[in-house]
Structure formats: C-alpha cells, structure tokens
Motif scaffolding. Structure first.
Motif, PDB file in Angstrom:
ATOM      1  N   TYR A   1       0.811  -1.212   0.000  1.00  0.00           N
ATOM      2  CA  TYR A   1       0.000   0.000   0.000  1.00  0.00           C
ATOM      3  C   TYR A   1       0.853   1.274   0.000  1.00  0.00           C
ATOM      4  O   TYR A   1       0.424   2.308  -0.500  1.00  0.00           O
ATOM      5  CB  TYR A   1      -0.922   0.008   1.217  1.00  0.00           C
ATOM      6  CG  TYR A   1      -2.064  -0.970   1.131  1.00  0.00           C
ATOM      7  CD1 TYR A   1      -2.676  -1.256  -0.086  1.00  0.00           C
ATOM      8  CD2 TYR A   1      -2.535  -1.622   2.267  1.00  0.00           C
ATOM      9  CE1 TYR A   1      -3.734  -2.144  -0.159  1.00  0.00           C
ATOM     10  CE2 TYR A   1      -3.598  -2.509   2.198  1.00  0.00           C
ATOM     11  CZ  TYR A   1      -4.186  -2.773   0.976  1.00  0.00           C
ATOM     12  OH  TYR A   1      -5.239  -3.657   0.892  1.00  0.00           O
ATOM     13  N   TRP A   2       2.039   1.202   0.568  1.00  0.00           N
ATOM     14  CA  TRP A   2       2.849   2.408   0.643  1.00  0.00           C
ATOM     15  C   TRP A   2       3.197   2.931  -0.740  1.00  0.00           C
ATOM     16  O   TRP A   2       3.294   4.146  -0.952  1.00  0.00           O
ATOM     17  CB  TRP A   2       4.125   2.157   1.452  1.00  0.00           C
ATOM     18  CG  TRP A   2       5.110   1.233   0.780  1.00  0.00           C
ATOM     19  CD1 TRP A   2       5.225  -0.109   0.929  1.00  0.00           C
ATOM     20  CD2 TRP A   2       6.118   1.611  -0.164  1.00  0.00           C
ATOM     21  NE1 TRP A   2       6.219  -0.610   0.126  1.00  0.00           N
ATOM     22  CE2 TRP A   2       6.791   0.420  -0.546  1.00  0.00           C
ATOM     23  CE3 TRP A   2       6.521   2.815  -0.729  1.00  0.00           C
ATOM     24  CZ2 TRP A   2       7.836   0.421  -1.457  1.00  0.00           C
ATOM     25  CZ3 TRP A   2       7.567   2.817  -1.642  1.00  0.00           C
ATOM     26  CH2 TRP A   2       8.219   1.619  -2.006  1.00  0.00           C
ATOM     27  N   SER A   3       3.363   2.031  -1.719  1.00  0.00           N
ATOM     28  CA  SER A   3       3.712   2.480  -3.070  1.00  0.00           C
ATOM     29  C   SER A   3       2.547   3.224  -3.724  1.00  0.00           C
ATOM     30  O   SER A   3       2.754   4.199  -4.465  1.00  0.00           O
ATOM     31  CB  SER A   3       4.138   1.297  -3.945  1.00  0.00           C
ATOM     32  OG  SER A   3       3.083   0.356  -4.066  1.00  0.00           O
ATOM     33  N   LEU A   4       1.297   2.768  -3.459  1.00  0.00           N
ATOM     34  CA  LEU A   4       0.129   3.479  -3.969  1.00  0.00           C
ATOM     35  C   LEU A   4       0.039   4.880  -3.374  1.00  0.00           C
ATOM     36  O   LEU A   4      -0.223   5.861  -4.080  1.00  0.00           O
ATOM     37  CB  LEU A   4      -1.151   2.702  -3.636  1.00  0.00           C
ATOM     38  CG  LEU A   4      -1.388   1.369  -4.352  1.00  0.00           C
ATOM     39  CD1 LEU A   4      -2.609   0.670  -3.759  1.00  0.00           C
ATOM     40  CD2 LEU A   4      -1.576   1.594  -5.838  1.00  0.00           C
ATOM     41  N   ILE A   5       0.273   4.961  -2.075  1.00  0.00           N
ATOM     42  CA  ILE A   5       0.220   6.257  -1.398  1.00  0.00           C
ATOM     43  C   ILE A   5       1.300   7.182  -1.933  1.00  0.00           C
ATOM     44  O   ILE A   5       1.035   8.349  -2.279  1.00  0.00           O
ATOM     45  CB  ILE A   5       0.367   6.061   0.123  1.00  0.00           C
ATOM     46  CG1 ILE A   5      -0.834   5.285   0.681  1.00  0.00           C
ATOM     47  CG2 ILE A   5       0.520   7.406   0.836  1.00  0.00           C
ATOM     48  CD1 ILE A   5      -0.687   4.870   2.136  1.00  0.00           C
ATOM     49  N   ALA A   6       2.531   6.668  -2.027  1.00  0.00           N
ATOM     50  CA  ALA A   6       3.652   7.501  -2.483  1.00  0.00           C
ATOM     51  C   ALA A   6       3.467   7.963  -3.924  1.00  0.00           C
ATOM     52  O   ALA A   6       3.743   9.128  -4.257  1.00  0.00           O
ATOM     53  CB  ALA A   6       4.960   6.720  -2.345  1.00  0.00           C
ATOM     54  N   THR A  97      -5.651   8.975   0.868  1.00  0.00           N
ATOM     55  CA  THR A  97      -4.828   9.421  -0.257  1.00  0.00           C
ATOM     56  C   THR A  97      -5.623   9.437  -1.553  1.00  0.00           C
ATOM     57  O   THR A  97      -5.582  10.414  -2.307  1.00  0.00           O
ATOM     58  CB  THR A  97      -3.600   8.498  -0.406  1.00  0.00           C
ATOM     59  OG1 THR A  97      -2.762   8.665   0.738  1.00  0.00           O
ATOM     60  CG2 THR A  97      -2.800   8.845  -1.663  1.00  0.00           C
ATOM     61  N   ALA A  98      -6.351   8.358  -1.826  1.00  0.00           N
ATOM     62  CA  ALA A  98      -7.132   8.275  -3.062  1.00  0.00           C
ATOM     63  C   ALA A  98      -8.189   9.364  -3.103  1.00  0.00           C
ATOM     64  O   ALA A  98      -8.373  10.032  -4.135  1.00  0.00           O
ATOM     65  CB  ALA A  98      -7.777   6.903  -3.195  1.00  0.00           C
ATOM     66  N   GLY A  99      -8.891   9.559  -1.993  1.00  0.00           N
ATOM     67  CA  GLY A  99      -9.951  10.565  -1.977  1.00  0.00           C
ATOM     68  C   GLY A  99      -9.443  11.961  -2.225  1.00  0.00           C
ATOM     69  O   GLY A  99     -10.037  12.727  -2.996  1.00  0.00           O
TER      70      GLY A  99
END
Length: 201
Positions: A1-6, A97-99
């Motif tokens: 998940y950290w890669s999606l956030i970053a 993050t997505a929102g």
C-alpha cells in the motif's frame, strides 16, 4: 500500500509544481469551499448522509454474501483490498490518499488542463471521467464503467460547486467503507470450508 500512497502524492506534487510555474495553485482548481461555502458544506453533508444510509444496506448484504454473490469487479478489486487488521490500518491511508489526490488530479488538474487545450471545460470533465474509469481497468469492464460513471458524478459536483472538497470527503468515505467491507467479505468467504459434495443417490 505504501507504493500506492507515495505514487499518488508524487503526482499531486508534480501537478502543484506545474501550477506554480504558471502562477496558480490548487485553490484555483477548487481546493476551497467555492463561492458558496454554506451551500458546498450543505450539499457535501447531504451526500455523505445519503451514502451512510446506503452503506447500512450494503454492509448488511455483504455480511451474508457468498463469493458468487459478489459482482466480478468486486472480486477483481479484491487484489488490493485489506484482508487483516494490519492491511486495514494501511488501507485507511490508501483511502485518504485516493480521496484527496484523485479528486485533485481527475477533477481539478486534468479537466482544466484539457480545457486549456480545447477551450471546453465540459469536454475536460468528460475526458477525465473516461481516464478515471480506465485507471480502474484491473476491475474489468464492469469496474471501468462503474468508476467512469462515478467519476462523471464527482466531476459534476466539482464543476457545479467550484469545489473539490465535497467530492474528496465522499470519495474517502466510499473507498474506506466499501473497501474494508468488501475486503472483510472476501476474507470470510475464502476462509470458509468448501461446501460438501452431494451424496450419490
């Protein structure tokens, strides 16, 4: 998940850099409460309340759903949904993050960038909804259609209110509630023992 956030925050930082070079900021794209703050807050609260009511029925159905009851797009999305407490904790960051980031990118930066090229804000929002849907291609055709339509709705909110905030709050709520609920359902059905074979008559 950290890669999606970053990756998403990196794209937002790049968008901020591009805007700053033109003497603009995210406030110019709607990262405010718009020209009518009370209306924006009222509509945002109403949408959130409606989603909360719908979520009660959705989560009840998911508690008793079998794997075959889930539409294909949900099963495909299960690849990135949380299945345990550790993943659920990380997923809160993913939903936030997505929102925030996807509304800035797809309902803020991209529509107005396209509008600058074409002269049509409506076309900008329409094309950004298509791009948003295609960005969820891992969910299959159904996922692309559903998220594309959802992107068009979020675009309508941002365009009508001149604010990204209601869409961001609703987007976070949808991702957080649905992501965790569907993830729990997939965790449950995958842990369930297989149904016994019928006895020969």
């Amino acid at each position: 998940y950290w890669s999606l956030i970053a990756s998403q925050w990196t794209l937002v930082a790049l968008a901020a850099f591009v805007l700053a070079r033109g003497g603009r900021s995210f406030a110019d794209l709607g990262q405010t409460l718009g020209a009518w703050p009370r209306v924006t807050i009222g509509i945002g609260a109403g949408l959130l309340a409606l989603f909360a009511v719908l979520s009660v029925f959705t989560t009840r159905q998911l508690r008793v759903a079998n794997a075959s009851d889930l539409p294909p797009r949900m099963r495909r999305a299960g690849k990135i949904l949380p299945r345990n407490e550790s993943e659920r904790a990380w997923f809160v960051g993913v939903a936030l993050t997505a929102g925030v980031c996807e509304e800035i990118l797809y309902r803020g930066f991209l529509p107005w960038w396209i509008a600058g090229l074409t002269g049509s804000v409506g076309l900008g929002f329409g094309l950004s909804a298509i791009v948003f849907g295609l960005g969820h291609a891992y969910q299959g055709r159904g996922g692309v259609i559903v998220t594309g339509l959802l992107g068009a709705c979020f675009g309508g909110i941002a365009w009508g209110l001149r604010s990204l905030v209601p869409g961001q709050v609703l987007h976070v709520a949808i991702d957080l509630v649905n992501g965790i609920a569907v993830g729990r359902t997939l965790e449950r059905v995958q842990a369930a023992p297989p149904a016994p074979m019928p006895a020969d008559v």
